[in-house]
Design an enzyme around this catalytic site. Structure first.
Site, PDB file in Angstrom:
ATOM      1  N   TYR A   4       0.197  10.119  -8.992  1.00  0.00           N
ATOM      2  CA  TYR A   4       0.665  11.489  -8.798  1.00  0.00           C
ATOM      3  C   TYR A   4       2.156  11.712  -9.340  1.00  0.00           C
ATOM      4  O   TYR A   4       2.871  12.808  -9.053  1.00  0.00           O
ATOM      5  CB  TYR A   4       0.913  11.889  -7.204  1.00  0.00           C
ATOM      6  N   ASP A   5       2.811  10.778  -9.912  1.00  0.00           N
ATOM      7  CA  ASP A   5       4.345  10.979 -10.886  1.00  0.00           C
ATOM      8  C   ASP A   5       4.224  12.136 -11.405  1.00  0.00           C
ATOM      9  O   ASP A   5       5.572  12.780 -11.392  1.00  0.00           O
ATOM     10  CB  ASP A   5       4.412   9.627 -11.616  1.00  0.00           C
TER      11      ASP A   5
ATOM     12  N   ASP B 178       0.696  -1.221   0.072  1.00  0.00           N
ATOM     13  CA  ASP B 178      -0.068   0.052   0.141  1.00  0.00           C
ATOM     14  C   ASP B 178       1.033   1.078   0.041  1.00  0.00           C
ATOM     15  O   ASP B 178       1.995   1.058   0.773  1.00  0.00           O
ATOM     16  CB  ASP B 178      -1.018  -0.008   1.279  1.00  0.00           C
ATOM     17  N   SER B 179       0.635   2.063  -0.855  1.00  0.00           N
ATOM     18  CA  SER B 179       1.584   3.179  -1.076  1.00  0.00           C
ATOM     19  C   SER B 179       0.645   4.368  -1.492  1.00  0.00           C
ATOM     20  O   SER B 179      -0.369   4.223  -1.774  1.00  0.00           O
ATOM     21  CB  SER B 179       2.544   3.010  -2.103  1.00  0.00           C
TER      22      SER B 179
ATOM     23  N   LYS C  86      13.371   4.954 -12.012  1.00  0.00           N
ATOM     24  CA  LYS C  86      12.471   5.138 -10.884  1.00  0.00           C
ATOM     25  C   LYS C  86      12.636   3.989 -10.219  1.00  0.00           C
ATOM     26  O   LYS C  86      12.442   4.181  -8.895  1.00  0.00           O
ATOM     27  CB  LYS C  86      11.075   5.194 -11.569  1.00  0.00           C
TER      28      LYS C  86
END
Length: 197
Positions: A154-155, A69-70, A175
């Site tokens: 949101y990158d 979860d992030s 990344k």
């Protein structure tokens, strides 16, 4: 050895498969196993949500299971959207709506106070055995307009520390090397390799 990554997010599956290359671990996704009921994410922390998903997957499939979860924790929003990142706008997984809502909420925040961090908790649950939770964090700042087409969520508005490019302007390899999920998944690799013996 086979492990299950309990996610419907194809980008996360690709990411863990890249990180696990050469480790002797074959990463399966939810599309590779029979469907099972998935409980909603109701935990107050990333770790609680990751563990719940990994436990459900391990119980249903009998496979060692990994879940994460992030989300994005924005300093000026007291750490929000946090565990609500994927549904910040009210609709789960609507990346554009989430991004635009967040940009609106920090619109008046000066550049020097736009700090943020991507945070990830990754859990490994072995059926009838061990449970491990590891964390990864990626500090940076929020820019005023989206840039880049790589990545997701949101990158396009997150510039990592030491960078001028957004996370969505980085290559997948760049990344993986620095991201919160890359850090958490790399911290899990020794546990996965120990399982494969």
């Amino acid at each position: 050895m086979k492990i299950l990554l309990a996610t419907r997010n194809a980008a996360k599956l690709v990411e863990l498969r890249r990180l696990a290359e050469g480790s002797g671990v074959e990463v399966l996704g939810l599309a590779d196993v029979p469907e099972f009921p998935e409980a909603p994410e109701t935990g107050a922390t990333f770790a609680e949500n990751a563990l719940a998903k990994a436990r459900d997957a391990a119980t249903a499939t009998g496979l060692p299971s990994v879940a994460d979860d992030s989300g994005l924790a924005v300093d000026a929003l007291n750490g929000m959207p946090g565990v609500l990142s994927a549904r910040w706008s009210g609709r789960h997984g609507d990346d554009l709506a989430n991004l635009n809502l967040l940009l609106g909420q920090v619109g008046d925040v000066p550049d020097e106070r736009r700090g943020a961090a991507f945070v990830c908790a990754a859990a490994l649950v072995v059926p009838g055995g061990a449970e491990e939770v590891v964390h990864g964090e990626w500090r940076g700042r929020i820019v005023r307009a989206p840039r880049g087409t790589n990545g997701f969520g949101y990158d396009p508005i997150f510039v990592p520390e030491g960078e001028q490019r957004t996370a969505a302007e980085l290559s997948p390899e760049e990344k993986d090397a620095d991201s919160h999920r890359g850090r958490a998944f790399r911290a899990l690799l020794p546990h996965l390799e120990a399982l494969s013996g």
